[in-house]
Design a protein around this motif. Sequence first.
Motif, PDB file in Angstrom:
ATOM      1  N   ASP A 112      17.846  34.292  43.297  1.00  0.00           N
ATOM      2  CA  ASP A 112      17.474  35.504  44.022  1.00  0.00           C
ATOM      3  C   ASP A 112      18.718  36.095  44.676  1.00  0.00           C
ATOM      4  O   ASP A 112      19.297  35.514  45.582  1.00  0.00           O
ATOM      5  CB  ASP A 112      16.417  35.184  45.076  1.00  0.00           C
ATOM      6  CG  ASP A 112      15.936  36.416  45.810  1.00  0.00           C
ATOM      7  OD1 ASP A 112      16.199  37.548  45.346  1.00  0.00           O
ATOM      8  OD2 ASP A 112      15.275  36.255  46.857  1.00  0.00           O
TER       9      ASP A 112
ATOM     10  N   ALA B  48      19.139  38.313  46.771  1.00  0.00           N
ATOM     11  CA  ALA B  48      19.022  38.586  48.208  1.00  0.00           C
ATOM     12  C   ALA B  48      19.606  37.447  49.049  1.00  0.00           C
ATOM     13  O   ALA B  48      20.110  37.685  50.150  1.00  0.00           O
ATOM     14  CB  ALA B  48      17.567  38.821  48.582  1.00  0.00           C
ATOM     15  N   THR B  49      19.579  36.244  48.519  1.00  0.00           N
ATOM     16  CA  THR B  49      20.126  35.109  49.275  1.00  0.00           C
ATOM     17  C   THR B  49      21.639  34.973  49.108  1.00  0.00           C
ATOM     18  O   THR B  49      22.257  34.147  49.757  1.00  0.00           O
ATOM     19  CB  THR B  49      19.456  33.791  48.841  1.00  0.00           C
ATOM     20  OG1 THR B  49      19.732  33.579  47.458  1.00  0.00           O
ATOM     21  CG2 THR B  49      17.960  33.829  49.071  1.00  0.00           C
TER      22      THR B  49
ATOM     23  N   ALA C 198      23.859  37.499  49.609  1.00  0.00           N
ATOM     24  CA  ALA C 198      24.568  38.499  50.405  1.00  0.00           C
ATOM     25  C   ALA C 198      25.539  37.885  51.413  1.00  0.00           C
ATOM     26  O   ALA C 198      26.543  38.511  51.757  1.00  0.00           O
ATOM     27  CB  ALA C 198      23.570  39.397  51.112  1.00  0.00           C
TER      28      ALA C 198
ATOM     29  N   SER D 159      24.403  41.464  40.260  1.00  0.00           N
ATOM     30  CA  SER D 159      23.356  40.506  39.901  1.00  0.00           C
ATOM     31  C   SER D 159      23.588  40.083  38.455  1.00  0.00           C
ATOM     32  O   SER D 159      24.398  40.686  37.741  1.00  0.00           O
ATOM     33  CB  SER D 159      21.964  41.113  40.059  1.00  0.00           C
ATOM     34  OG  SER D 159      21.754  42.108  39.086  1.00  0.00           O
TER      35      SER D 159
END
Length: 103
Positions: free
Chosen positions: A53, A55-56, A58, A68
């Motif tokens: 993921d 988002a983790t 960042a 990504s």
Amino acid sequence: MIDNDRRKFVKKGLFGLAVLPFGMGVLTTKAFAAMPMLDPNAPNAKALAYTPDVATAASHAAYKAGSSCSNCNFFNAGTGACPLFAGHAVEPNGWCQAWVKKP
């Protein structure tokens, strides 16, 4: 005199070489069709700080906004494969520190 056996051998050999790329394409597609997903706890995944993921990621120092697996040069969208993690598929929304922008 012309050796007919040699001529037949050469013709069959050339035909086999001409057909080889088509057969390899089918074999390659089937080989990558059922790849297991990469475990984030695998040693090679941890070494490259892989996360499924983005988002983790960042907070990672090497993270660049918008990066990504799906827009990485290494990622194969057709199979989900990444050559950095041989034999495993990765999440398109994942990330690792080896990310390179797709040209």
